[in-house]
Design an enzyme around this catalytic site. Structure first.
Site, PDB file in Angstrom:
ATOM      1  N   LYS A 250      35.732  47.597  39.754  1.00 49.60           N
ATOM      2  CA  LYS A 250      36.982  46.850  39.937  1.00 49.60           C
ATOM      3  C   LYS A 250      38.156  47.823  39.877  1.00 49.60           C
ATOM      4  CE  LYS A 250      39.960  43.190  38.057  1.00 49.60           C
ATOM      5  NZ  LYS A 250      40.137  42.074  37.096  1.00 49.60           N
ATOM      6  N   ASP A 255      47.442  44.485  37.437  1.00 52.42           N
ATOM      7  CA  ASP A 255      47.181  43.047  37.544  1.00 52.42           C
ATOM      8  C   ASP A 255      48.290  42.261  36.845  1.00 52.42           C
ATOM      9  OD1 ASP A 255      46.200  40.516  37.801  1.00 52.42           O
ATOM     10  OD2 ASP A 255      44.531  40.778  36.384  1.00 52.42           O
ATOM     11  N   LYS A 262      50.987  36.417  34.763  1.00 49.96           N
ATOM     12  CA  LYS A 262      50.593  36.543  33.359  1.00 49.96           C
ATOM     13  C   LYS A 262      51.828  36.499  32.472  1.00 49.96           C
ATOM     14  CE  LYS A 262      46.504  39.516  33.935  1.00 49.96           C
ATOM     15  NZ  LYS A 262      45.520  38.564  33.388  1.00 49.96           N
ATOM     16  N   ASP A 273      43.332  47.733  34.629  1.00 45.38           N
ATOM     17  CA  ASP A 273      42.454  46.840  35.392  1.00 45.38           C
ATOM     18  C   ASP A 273      41.687  47.559  36.509  1.00 45.38           C
ATOM     19  OD1 ASP A 273      41.455  44.297  35.305  1.00 45.38           O
ATOM     20  OD2 ASP A 273      42.920  43.438  36.684  1.00 45.38           O
ATOM     21  N   ASP A 332      45.214  34.830  39.406  1.00 46.85           N
ATOM     22  CA  ASP A 332      44.901  35.785  38.342  1.00 46.85           C
ATOM     23  C   ASP A 332      43.395  36.047  38.222  1.00 46.85           C
ATOM     24  OD1 ASP A 332      45.417  37.576  36.356  1.00 46.85           O
ATOM     25  OD2 ASP A 332      45.822  36.074  34.798  1.00 46.85           O
ATOM     26  N   GLU A 334      41.557  37.515  40.301  1.00 48.96           N
ATOM     27  CA  GLU A 334      41.555  38.311  41.536  1.00 48.96           C
ATOM     28  C   GLU A 334      40.388  39.280  41.606  1.00 48.96           C
ATOM     29  OE1 GLU A 334      43.167  39.120  38.851  1.00 48.96           O
ATOM     30  OE2 GLU A 334      42.519  41.194  38.644  1.00 48.96           O
ATOM     31  N   ARG A 336      37.234  39.031  40.870  1.00 55.21           N
ATOM     32  CA  ARG A 336      36.008  38.511  41.497  1.00 55.21           C
ATOM     33  C   ARG A 336      36.162  38.372  43.006  1.00 55.21           C
ATOM     34  NH1 ARG A 336      36.306  33.425  37.634  1.00 55.21           N
ATOM     35  NH2 ARG A 336      37.405  35.031  36.442  1.00 55.21           N
TER      36      ARG A 336
HETATM   37  N1  BES Z   1      42.141  41.610  34.550  1.00 58.66           N
HETATM   38  C1  BES Z   1      42.036  40.318  34.000  1.00 58.66           C
HETATM   39  C2  BES Z   1      41.085  40.262  32.810  1.00 58.66           C
HETATM   40  C3  BES Z   1      41.537  41.010  31.592  1.00 58.66           C
HETATM   41  C4  BES Z   1      42.309  40.378  30.647  1.00 58.66           C
HETATM   42  C5  BES Z   1      41.136  42.297  31.383  1.00 58.66           C
HETATM   43  C6  BES Z   1      42.691  41.051  29.513  1.00 58.66           C
HETATM   44  C7  BES Z   1      41.528  42.966  30.263  1.00 58.66           C
HETATM   45  C8  BES Z   1      42.292  42.353  29.320  1.00 58.66           C
HETATM   46  C9  BES Z   1      41.501  39.353  35.045  1.00 58.66           C
HETATM   47  O1  BES Z   1      41.904  39.596  36.338  1.00 58.66           O
HETATM   48  C10 BES Z   1      42.024  38.005  34.677  1.00 58.66           C
HETATM   49  O2  BES Z   1      43.197  37.828  34.717  1.00 58.66           O
HETATM   50  N2  BES Z   1      41.133  37.105  34.317  1.00 58.66           N
HETATM   51  C11 BES Z   1      41.504  35.797  33.931  1.00 58.66           C
HETATM   52  C12 BES Z   1      40.648  34.826  34.694  1.00 58.66           C
HETATM   53  C13 BES Z   1      41.058  33.422  34.540  1.00 58.66           C
HETATM   54  C14 BES Z   1      42.410  33.212  35.136  1.00 58.66           C
HETATM   55  C15 BES Z   1      40.045  32.532  35.215  1.00 58.66           C
HETATM   56  C16 BES Z   1      41.279  35.668  32.441  1.00 58.66           C
HETATM   57  O3  BES Z   1      40.255  36.141  31.951  1.00 58.66           O
HETATM   58  O4  BES Z   1      42.151  35.147  31.763  1.00 58.66           O
HETATM   59 ZN    ZN Z   2      42.337  41.539  36.733  1.00 58.69          ZN
HETATM   60 MN    MN Z   3      43.820  38.784  36.741  1.00 55.78          MN
END
Ligand code: BES
Ligand code: ZN
Ligand code: MN
Length: 480
Positions: A250, A255, A262, A273, A332, A334, A336
Site C-alpha cells: 500500500k 491519507d 479524517k 500510509d 477513507d 482507499e 483496499r
Molecule cells: N490508512 C488508514 C488506516 C490507518 C489508520 C492506518 C490509522 C494507520 C493508522 C485507512 O485508509 C483508513 O482510513 N481506514 C479506515 C477504514 C474505514 C473508513 C472503513 C479506518 O480503519 O478507520
Molecule cells: Zn489509508
Molecule cells: Mn484512509
C-alpha cells in the site's frame, strides 16, 4: 556500522569497548581470565549487586590498559532459560544504543556466552544494526554518532550470515527513511525515484491516464482528488526462472481520508500510509543484493488521497480491473481500492502467490496495539510459511479468520461490493474485500497499521517508522 569477524582472544583485541554478554546470576566464571587480568573488577561489580545480568542491565568498566580493549561493557541477557532470538536481538539493540549515548567508536563482541546457544551471535549484531538508525535529514543539529564498527570475536564462519543481516538491516533503514520522509517530499514520484535507485531490478511506471485506460478504476478513483501525479509502480526482480511471487505494498503517500475527511488531530501521521510500499521497496533492494533465487513482481499503487474538486465522493460507483463494481461508502477506505486493482494487475503474470502488505485499518491497531501484524488469507500453507518467517524475525503475525459470513458486510445495494463494512469487524471485512479480488490465487494479506509506526523507542527500533515487514518478507522469500 561496519561488521567484521575475527578469530582473536578478547584480551588482545584493540577496541574502544569489549561487549561481554552475561546471563543473570551466573557470576563472572565464563570470563574468569578477563576478570583476573582486570584485577577482579568485573567480578566485584557483579558480587556487589551493581550488575545483576537482568535483561538490559549494563555496566561500563575502564580497563586502564590492563587488556587491549579500552573498556568492557557487561551486558545483561536475563535468565539463561528465558533467552530466545528476539531477547538477544533486543540486548544487541540496547547495548548499541548505550554505546551511542556515550559516544564510543569501535566495539568487539565476545561470543563466549552466546556462542554455545542455539541462536547465532549474528542476531545480537542484527539488534545493534537495527537500533542504530536515526532520521536526521531535516535537522542541522547533529546527534551523537553511533558505533563505527563491531567485530564479532568468533572462530566460526559467519560471514555469509553477516552479509545477509547487513543487507536486511540496510533495507529496513531504506523503508524507515521513505516512511519518515514527509509527504511533501515523499510523493508518488518520490517513490518512483527511490525505486529507480535499486540495482538488478527493472522498474516500470504506469501513469494515471494509462491506469485509467487499462481499467484500474478503483485505484484511479483514489487519485482523482490530488494534483500530485499518481504512479502505479511495477518492479521486477528475476533471480530464478520460475513463476513469480507478487508483492503489493500500500502506497498512499498521504491519507487525508479524501472527502470523508479524517479528524485533523494526528493526521500528520498519515504520511506513513505508504509503509507497505516502503517495505516492499526495501525487500526488493535486499533480495537483489542477496541474489535470492526467486522471481518477484512488486507493485506499489502510489497516490495521495486528498479531497479536491475532482475527488471521488461517497456513493460513487467505480469499476475495478477485475470487472467488479465497487460502491465507495467512504473515501477513507482507499487502500483496499488501490490494492484491489494491484491484485487484478499482478494476476496477469500468473503469480504462484500474492502477498499484500498495507497500513489498511485503524481497527488493526485497536485490536493489536503496536505489537502484531494482522494476517489473513485464502491459503493455509502460504500463511504457515509466513508464520514461520514471523517466528524467526519477531515481526509477529497473527491470523484473523475470513469466515464466509463476512461477505455480507461488504454487500452493496447497487454494486458488486462496497468498500466499507462499517466499524464492527472492520479489520476482517477489509481483508475479506481483498479476498474477493484474489479469487483462487494463493494470497496473504498483512495489515501493518499497528506496527509500521512507533511513538516510543524500542530496544532496536527508534521511534518513528519501524521498517516492519522488510525482515519478515525477506525471511519468507528465503523459505520458498
Ligand atoms: N490508512 C488508514 C488506516 C490507518 C489508520 C492506518 C490509522 C494507520 C493508522 C485507512 O485508509 C483508513 O482510513 N481506514 C479506515 C477504514 C474505514 C473508513 C472503513 C479506518 O480503519 O478507520
Ligand atoms: Zn489509508
Ligand atoms: Mn484512509
Amino acid at each position: 556500522m561496519k561488521v567484521t569477524v575475527r578469530d582473536t582472544k578478547e584480551t588482545t583485541f584493540s577496541c574502544d569497548v569489549l561487549i561481554l554478554p552475561l546471563f543473570e546470576n551466573q557470576g563472572i566464571k565464563q570470563y574468569s581470565d578477563i576478570d583476573k587480568a582486570l584485577g577482579g573488577l568485573p567480578g566485584k561489580t557483579i558480587s556487589s549487586g551493581e550488575f545483576r545480568g537482568r535483561h538490559g542491565d549494563m555496566s561500563l568498566l575502564h580497563t586502564e590498559s590492563r587488556i587491549k580493549p579500552a573498556r568492557v561493557l557487561l551486558a545483561g541477557l536475563g535468565k539463561k532459560e528465558d533467552i530466545n532470538p528476539d531477547k538477544l536481538r533486543q540486548a544487541g539493540g540496547r547495548a548499541a544504543s548505550y554505546l551511542r549515548s556515550i559516544g564510543t567508536g569501535n566495539a568487539g563482541l565476545s561470543t563466549r556466552t552466546i556462542g554455545p546457544l542455539h541462536i547465532s551471535p549474528v542476531v545480537f549484531v542484527e539488534g545493534c544494526l537495527l537500533s542504530d538508525y536515526r532520521f536526521e535529514k531535516y535537522r542541522k543539529e547533529e546527534n551523537r554518532k553511533g558505533l563505527k564498527g563491531i567485530t564479532v570475536l568468533s572462530g566460526k564462519d559467519i560471514s555469509k550470515q553477516i552479509k545477509q543481516t547487513e543487507a536486511a538491516a540496510k533495507a529496513a533503514y531504506l523503508a524507515r527513511d521513505l516512511v519518515n520522509t514527509p509527504s511533501n517530499d515523499m510523493t508518488p514520484s518520490g517513490l518512483v525515484k527511490a525505486a529507480r535507485t535499486l540495482k538488478k531490478v527493472s522498474v516500470k511506471v504506469i501513469e494515471r491516464k494509462q491506469a485509467e485506460a487499462l481499467g484500474m478504476g478503483a485505484y484511479v478513483s483514489v487519485a482523482k482528488g490530488s494534483m500530485e501525479p499518481s504512479k502505479f509502480i511495477v518492479i521486477t526482480y528475476k533471480g530464478k526462472n520460475v513463476r513469480p511471487v507478487a508483492l503489493i505494498g500500500k502506497s498512499i503517500t498521504f491519507d487525508s481520508g479524501g472527502i470523508s475527511l479524517k479528524p485533523s488531530e494526528g493526521m500528520e501521521k498519515m504520511k506513513y500510509d505508504m509503509a507497505g510500499g516502503a517495505a516492499v521497496l526495501g525487500v526488493m533492494q535486499a533480495a537483489a543484493e542477496m541474489n535470492l533465487p526467486v522471481h518477484i513482481i512488486a507493485v506499489l499503487p502510489a497516490t495521495e488521497n486528498l479531497p479536491g474538486g475532482s475527488a471521488s465522493k461517497p456513493g460513487d460507483v467505480v469499476m475495478s480491473l477485475e470487472g467488479k463494481t465497487i460502491e465507495i461508502i467512504t473515501t477513507d477506505a482507499e487502500g483496499r481500492l488501490a490494492i484491489a486493482d494491484a491484485i487484478g494487475y499482478v494476476k496477469k503474470f500468473k503469480p504462484s502467490a500474492i502477498i499484500d502488505i498495507a497500513t489498511l485499518t485503524g481497527a488493526c491497531s485497536i485490536a493489536f496495539g503496536n505489537e502484531v501484524i494482522a494476517m489473513m488469507g485464502n491459503d493455509d500453507s502460504l500463511m504457515a510459511k509466513m508464520k514461520r518467517a514471523s517466528d524467526d524475525t519477531a515481526e509477529r503475525v497473527w491470523q484473523m479468520p475470513l469466515f464466509d459470513e463476512y461477505k455480507e458486510y461488504i454487500k452493496s445495494d447497487i454494486a458488486d461490493l462496497k468498500n466499507s463494512g462499517g466499524r464492527a469487524g472492520s479489520l476482517i471485512s477489509s481483508g475479506y474485500f481483498l479476498k474477493e479480488f484474489a479469487g483462487d490465487v494463493p494470497w496473504t494479506h498483512l495489515d501493518i497499521a499497528g506496527t509500521a509506526w512507533t511513538d516510543k523507542d524500542r530496544p532496536y527500533i527508534p521511534k518513528g517508522a519501524t521498517g516492519i515487514g522488510v525482515r519478515l518478507l525477506l525471511e519468507f522469500l528465503k523459505g520458498l
